[in-house]
Design a protein around this motif. Structure first.
Motif, PDB file in Angstrom:
ATOM      1  N   GLN A 337       0.805  -1.218   0.000  1.00 32.85           N
ATOM      2  CA  GLN A 337       0.000   0.000   0.000  1.00 32.85           C
ATOM      3  C   GLN A 337       0.843   1.275   0.000  1.00 32.85           C
ATOM      4  O   GLN A 337       0.356   2.328  -0.409  1.00 32.85           O
ATOM      5  CB  GLN A 337      -0.949  -0.001   1.205  1.00 32.85           C
ATOM      6  CG  GLN A 337      -1.977  -1.116   1.163  1.00 32.85           C
ATOM      7  CD  GLN A 337      -2.969  -1.026   2.316  1.00 32.85           C
ATOM      8  OE1 GLN A 337      -3.102   0.020   2.958  1.00 32.85           O
ATOM      9  NE2 GLN A 337      -3.665  -2.128   2.597  1.00 32.85           N
ATOM     10  N   TRP A 338       2.086   1.197   0.487  1.00 31.99           N
ATOM     11  CA  TRP A 338       2.886   2.426   0.548  1.00 31.99           C
ATOM     12  C   TRP A 338       4.123   2.405  -0.353  1.00 31.99           C
ATOM     13  O   TRP A 338       4.670   3.449  -0.695  1.00 31.99           O
ATOM     14  CB  TRP A 338       3.330   2.738   1.978  1.00 31.99           C
ATOM     15  CG  TRP A 338       4.111   1.639   2.669  1.00 31.99           C
ATOM     16  CD1 TRP A 338       3.622   0.701   3.512  1.00 31.99           C
ATOM     17  CD2 TRP A 338       5.516   1.379   2.554  1.00 31.99           C
ATOM     18  NE1 TRP A 338       4.626  -0.137   3.946  1.00 31.99           N
ATOM     19  CE2 TRP A 338       5.801   0.263   3.375  1.00 31.99           C
ATOM     20  CE3 TRP A 338       6.549   1.981   1.853  1.00 31.99           C
ATOM     21  CZ2 TRP A 338       7.073  -0.270   3.505  1.00 31.99           C
ATOM     22  CZ3 TRP A 338       7.820   1.460   1.974  1.00 31.99           C
ATOM     23  CH2 TRP A 338       8.077   0.345   2.792  1.00 31.99           C
ATOM     24  N   ALA A 339       4.573   1.234  -0.753  1.00 30.62           N
ATOM     25  CA  ALA A 339       5.760   1.154  -1.609  1.00 30.62           C
ATOM     26  C   ALA A 339       5.442   1.685  -3.003  1.00 30.62           C
ATOM     27  O   ALA A 339       4.443   1.318  -3.617  1.00 30.62           O
ATOM     28  CB  ALA A 339       6.260  -0.279  -1.687  1.00 30.62           C
ATOM     29  N   LYS A 340       6.319   2.555  -3.503  1.00 29.37           N
ATOM     30  CA  LYS A 340       6.161   3.111  -4.847  1.00 29.37           C
ATOM     31  C   LYS A 340       6.781   2.206  -5.913  1.00 29.37           C
ATOM     32  O   LYS A 340       6.598   2.436  -7.114  1.00 29.37           O
ATOM     33  CB  LYS A 340       6.815   4.491  -4.912  1.00 29.37           C
ATOM     34  CG  LYS A 340       6.223   5.495  -3.935  1.00 29.37           C
ATOM     35  CD  LYS A 340       6.980   6.823  -4.000  1.00 29.37           C
ATOM     36  CE  LYS A 340       6.417   7.806  -2.987  1.00 29.37           C
ATOM     37  NZ  LYS A 340       7.167   9.095  -2.988  1.00 29.37           N
ATOM     38  N   GLY A 341       7.527   1.231  -5.458  1.00 28.59           N
ATOM     39  CA  GLY A 341       8.180   0.298  -6.370  1.00 28.59           C
ATOM     40  C   GLY A 341       9.097  -0.610  -5.580  1.00 28.59           C
ATOM     41  O   GLY A 341       9.179  -0.518  -4.345  1.00 28.59           O
TER      42      GLY A 341
END
Length: 468
Positions: A337-341
């Motif tokens: 949910q929070w990781a951009k990649g």
């Protein structure tokens, strides 16, 4: 035939017979001579005074080039001193620009001597084009070299413009504090999340590195430190109610900066090319390690991406999957949910943004893992900085360096330390880490044991043999 006529026929370059064949052959020779030996075309076919001046300037430049090569081969230390000296670089810059201008003047005059209208039809275009191409190659190369000298002078002046005098080694070593911090947006000050000390033998160049975890606490400051007025025993981080920072060593910069007492504790820090936070950290490391730290180098991870991009990327072997992103908003929030990649395991050629997250990521790993990744990146960058990279990306690397690094190493020490660095490449680097896996309590370290362990590495011959 008169003697004068015989003399003229014996000098076809200065006194051609006027035929297209002779004039064309003469034109090719004049253009090539102007490129190979600037001033020779004028000496043979034009104004001899201008020719002598051009030849003299050419001989001077050749002599300087030969002397430079000789110095580089015979005295590496002297060469380092010369190429890092601002005055020397300024002189080189002026000479190169002046020589480039002279080359332009000589080329224009050579074209006048060629007498293009007297040439064969197709060479009336070919010879001027060749002259322009050779001029771009020659004078353009001189101008490019001059711009490199200017960039180097500006970079060295910015990075190594500290007013402090060169210091002598302590107990046979130069000890340099390496700090890595991030002044990301929203932070009141930079935290030193990567802390280590490089001890370089002042004779052999042998290197010993000591890694210090950012959360190491319960440490004393070196005797005589102004911080002892706040923490006479060990650092607790609660000496002032406004400064309720934790006891970790990486909190020192924030503590003395936000609490506003840093300038009174270290009033001369800024004028000496440092800051109160850096000096407080230096005093802490001297207390922990028992060695005098002469200099510091600070790397701002906020500008880290620019350096990696300037180098054309960096090759890293990733051992575990790492998230890209600032971390969860609440405890237990899944990374999806929070990781951009994600940075995937395996061999990676990273751009600046990816490398920066590789150095900063810690949400799925420990602080110690992050310190190891930062050290891995530092080593990879050193390998990436080769002669080809510096020649092709010199301006980009220099600009990134000005934004990334800060140090109090004076310009006069660069040659000496660079020479020691070359010597160190042939020797094995010793390394210790002040972590629990190596018997160091993170909250109540045995400082005397740390002193003894480091001294044993630095001076193995002087260490007492264990009793049988």
């Amino acid at each position: 035939m008169t003697a004068a006529a015989l003399g003229m026929s014996a000098q076809p370059i200065r006194h051609p017979d006027g035929s297209e064949q002779v004039m064309t052959r003469r034109g090719w020779w004049l253009v090539l001579l102007n490129f190979l030996i600037p001033g020779s075309a004028q000496a043979l076919a034009g104004n001899r005074r201008l020719g002598r001046f051009g030849l003299g300037a050419t001989l001077v430049m050749w002599a300087l080039a030969i002397v430079t090569v000789a110095v580089a081969l015979l005295s590496r230390r002297t060469m380092f001193d010369l190429v890092t000296n601002g005055i020397v670089l300024l002189v080189v810059e002026v000479l190169l620009v002046a020589y480039a201008i002279l080359w332009v003047v000589l080329t224009i005059d050579t074209l006048r001597l060629v007498r293009v209208v007297r040439l064969r039809s197709w060479t009336r275009v070919a010879i001027p084009i060749l002259s322009v191409v050779l001029l771009v190659v020659a004078s353009g190369g001189a101008v490019t070299a001059a711009s490199y000298a200017q960039t180097a002078r500006d970079t060295f002046g910015t990075l190594f413009g500290a007013s402090g005098a060169s210091q002598a080694p302590s107990d046979g070593y130069y000890n340099i504090m390496l700090l890595g911090g991030d002044d990301a947006q929203g932070r009141t000050s930079m935290r030193f999340d990567s802390i280590s000390v490089v001890s370089m033998n002042a004779t052999t160049g042998a290197i010993t590195t000591t890694g210090v975890p950012r959360d190491l606490a319960g440490f004393p400051f070196v005797a005589g430190s102004p911080m002892r007025s706040l923490y006479p025993s060990v650092h607790t981080g609660h000496g002032d109610p406004v400064c309720g920072w934790g006891p970790g060593i990486n909190q020192l910069n924030t503590e003395v900066t936000v609490c506003k007492h840093g300038s009174s504790l270290y009033p001369d820090a800024v004028t000496q090319g440092s800051t109160p936070g850096i000096e407080a950290t230096r005093d802490a490391l001297e207390g922990i390690l028992g060695v005098k730290i002469q200099y510091y180098v600070l790397m701002n991870f906020g500008g880290f991406a620019q350096l990696v991009d300037a180098l054309g990327g960096v090759d890293i072997k990733v051992t575990e999957r790492l998230p890209i992103g600032g971390g969860p908003k609440y405890r237990g929030e899944p990374a999806s949910q929070w990781a951009k990649g994600w940075i995937e395991p395996g061999e990676q050629h990273m751009d600046g943004n990816t490398a920066q997250w590789y150095a900063r990521s810690r949400e799925t790993t420990s602080d110690w893992d992050r310190v190891q990744r930062q050290a891995q990146l530092e080593q990879a960058i050193v390998k990436q900085v080769n002669a080809t990279t510096l020649l092709t990306r010199f301006r980009e690397v220099a600009a990134a360096g000005q934004n990334l690094f800060k140090t109090d190493i004076p310009e006069g020490m660069l040659g000496y330390l660079a020479d020691l660095g070359i010597k160190s490449r042939s020797q094995k680097v010793q390394a210790i880490q002040l972590v629990p896996t190596q018997g160091v309590d993170q909250f109540n370290p045995d400082v005397a044991a740390i002193h003894a362990k480091l001294q044993k590495l630095l001076h193995p011959a002087a260490s007492p043999s264990p009793s049988n």
